[in-house]
Design an enzyme around this catalytic site. Structure first.
Site, PDB file in Angstrom:
ATOM      1  N   GLY A  49       0.843  -1.184   0.000  1.00 54.49           N
ATOM      2  CA  GLY A  49       0.000   0.000   0.000  1.00 54.49           C
ATOM      3  C   GLY A  49       0.881   1.237   0.000  1.00 54.49           C
ATOM      4  N   PHE A  50       0.335   2.344   0.461  1.00 48.67           N
ATOM      5  CA  PHE A  50       1.100   3.596   0.457  1.00 48.67           C
ATOM      6  C   PHE A  50       2.360   3.489   1.310  1.00 48.67           C
ATOM      7  CE2 PHE A  50      -3.133   5.280  -0.675  1.00 48.67           C
ATOM      8  CZ  PHE A  50      -2.780   5.972  -1.827  1.00 48.67           C
TER       9      PHE A  50
ATOM     10  N   VAL B  31       1.090 -14.101   4.123  1.00 51.85           N
ATOM     11  CA  VAL B  31       1.877 -14.445   5.311  1.00 51.85           C
ATOM     12  C   VAL B  31       1.153 -15.532   6.097  1.00 51.85           C
ATOM     13  CG1 VAL B  31       2.717 -13.608   7.544  1.00 51.85           C
ATOM     14  CG2 VAL B  31       2.974 -12.182   5.495  1.00 51.85           C
TER      15      VAL B  31
ATOM     16  N   ALA C  89      -3.962   8.195   3.748  1.00 51.80           N
ATOM     17  CA  ALA C  89      -2.841   7.991   2.828  1.00 51.80           C
ATOM     18  C   ALA C  89      -1.618   8.855   3.158  1.00 51.80           C
ATOM     19  CB  ALA C  89      -3.302   8.233   1.389  1.00 51.80           C
TER      20      ALA C  89
ATOM     21  N   ASP D  26      -2.167   1.843   8.489  1.00 54.45           N
ATOM     22  CA  ASP D  26      -3.377   1.565   9.272  1.00 54.45           C
ATOM     23  C   ASP D  26      -3.149   0.537  10.365  1.00 54.45           C
ATOM     24  OD1 ASP D  26      -4.730   3.307   7.654  1.00 54.45           O
ATOM     25  OD2 ASP D  26      -5.649   1.769   6.401  1.00 54.45           O
TER      26      ASP D  26
ATOM     27  N   GLU E 231     -18.745   9.958   0.760  1.00 60.49           N
ATOM     28  CA  GLU E 231     -18.401   9.887  -0.660  1.00 60.49           C
ATOM     29  C   GLU E 231     -19.344   8.961  -1.415  1.00 60.49           C
ATOM     30  OE1 GLU E 231     -13.586  10.701  -0.112  1.00 60.49           O
ATOM     31  OE2 GLU E 231     -14.364   8.669  -0.272  1.00 60.49           O
TER      32      GLU E 231
END
Length: 441
Positions: free
Chosen positions: A19-20, A85, A327, A311, A182
């Site tokens: 991810g980011f 994992v 983000a 996160d 949103e």
């Protein structure tokens, strides 16, 4: 079990999650005297802030997702593995993984471990609600939501064509955080603007969009004036906003709030998230949301070689507040972890992580948004323009930025969403849950 220990003369960094945070950590170590292995269960990096635009047919998945290998292709010291994992052995400094085609698990050894596996949906002790109210965390979630929303209109059109009474076109969104706001705003846009004149037996503009929030206001993490502005903008767009509305049950086609039952053709979940289960697998202390309680340098207690980011990390700012799961925070954490590993290799002392809050933005719909830039609060059209510019800036890849910019311009000028594709099996989607079960077996 295979053990990967190639090039042991160089320190090995294993990054779990692309991810980011993970991508920025890997990019931060590009060209340095380390071997980097990036492990993710998907082969692409997803720009999550724009997932809702895939879900509501503004953008196509490929416009917000980029293959991980493509992002890191120029970094000769970095390799990418597709897999999951199975377990961590912090004392032995190994990660056990499985992946497609494995005849046996592969064990990755490391000198430094970065775990940035993100978060998943939280249904507050009711996992059975998930099949009725999907959340939005992946491209798969987005395409599922898109199909459900578009199919709702198609089903209503068929009923109207046949002269049968149609069920109320109620779209219920649970949770009025950024994702919920949103989604509600985007459903309003698509039903009242983008589907105009496309149906003959129904009027999509008559759809009822209901946004349910258990707390006293929408966008609860934003300043009160912006929350009030967001609610006002939502109401202007035709969204029915209900605060202090605690959902007590979710079932097929029905949401219960207290004693009231609300029928719904589509139910969407934006009420909460929990950290990836990998946090608990580390064996470190976690908070109620499953986030790992990290040290000031984002490492696990008693394991300074293990960083937890994004996160998955419960990290606090100078004033004692949790670093938000957004983000910009994940990007800063990824860059920070890479810098700390380089400092360690140079024999320099570690520095504590300091989060720089650059502000928050939430889009509500076409020309509607709110922006919190510290002392500067913006609402409406200019906040929406700020949101567009900043998200284009963070989107990975010039091609993606160009495609998204063109799609947004086309959508704005023509009121046309070009990504309105129903994927999967519409026949299976239109079946009742019990029928679907019988078909599957």
């Amino acid at each position: 079990m295979l053990l990967m220990t190639q090039n042991r003369e160089l320190p090995r960094v294993v990054i779990v999650g692309a991810g980011f945070a993970g991508i920025n950590a890997a990019k931060g170590l590009a060209g340095d005297p380390v071997r980097v292995t990036v492990l993710d269960r998907r082969n692409h990096h997803t720009f999550q802030p724009l997932l809702y635009q895939v879900a509501l047919a503004v953008l196509s998945p490929a416009e917000i997702a980029t293959p991980i290998r493509n992002i890191l292709r120029h970094d000769a010291n970095t390799e990418v593995l597709l897999g999951n994992v199975v377990s961590f052995n912090l004392d032995g400094r190994t990660v056990l993984t499985t992946g497609p085609g494995d005849s046996e698990p592969i064990e990755l050894s490391y000198d430094y471990l970065i775990v940035a596996a993100g978060a998943t949906h939280a249904y507050f002790g009711h996992p059975e609600w998930a099949k009725f109210a999907p959340g939005l965390k992946s491209v798969e979630d987005a395409t599922e939501i898109r199909s459900r929303v578009l199919l709702a209109f198609e089903k209503a059109e068929r009923e109207g064509y046949a002269g049968r009474p149609t069920a109320p076109l109620n779209f219920v969104v649970i949770g009025a955080g950024a994702t919920g706001v949103e989604l509600a705003g985007a459903i309003s846009d698509i039903s009242r603007r983008y589907l105009e004149e496309e149906f003959r037996s129904i009027d999509p503009a008559m759809s009822r969009i209901i946004l349910l929030e258990g707390g006293p206001r929408v966008l609860p993490t934003y300043p009160e004036d912006l929350s009030a502005s967001a609610e006002k903008q939502l109401r202007q767009m035709g969204v029915e906003v209900r605060t202090n509305a605690m959902v007590t049950n979710v079932e097929d086609g029905m949401v219960t709030v207290g004693q009231e039952k609300i029928p719904a053709v589509v139910i969407l979940w934006g009420a909460g998230v929990s950290a990836s289960p990998l946090g608990k697998m580390l064996g470190a202390p976690v908070d109620r949301a499953g986030r790992v309680i990290v040290q000031p340098d984002l490492t696990v207690p008693n394991h300074p070689e293990v960083f937890v980011l994004g996160d998955l990390a419960a990290s606090k700012t100078k004033d004692g507040k949790l670093v938000p799961g957004v983000a910009p925070a994940a990007i800063q954490m990824g860059q920070y972890a890479a810098k700390q590993i380089k400092r360690i290799l140079k024999g320099q002392p570690r520095q504590p992580f300091e989060y720089w809050d650059k502000g928050s933005l939430a889009t509500i719909g076409r020309s509607h948004a709110v922006a919190d830039f510290g002392r500067l609060h913006i609402s409406g059209y200019f906040a929406w323009l700020s949101w567009l510019f900043i998200h284009l800036l963070f989107l990975i890849g010039f091609r993606n930025r160009l495609l998204v910019m063109m799609e947004w311009a086309w959508s704005y000028l023509t009121y046309n969403h070009s990504a309105r594709l129903i994927t999967g099996n519409p026949e299976a989607e239109s079946a009742e849950p019990e029928q679907r079960k019988r078909r599957v077996g």
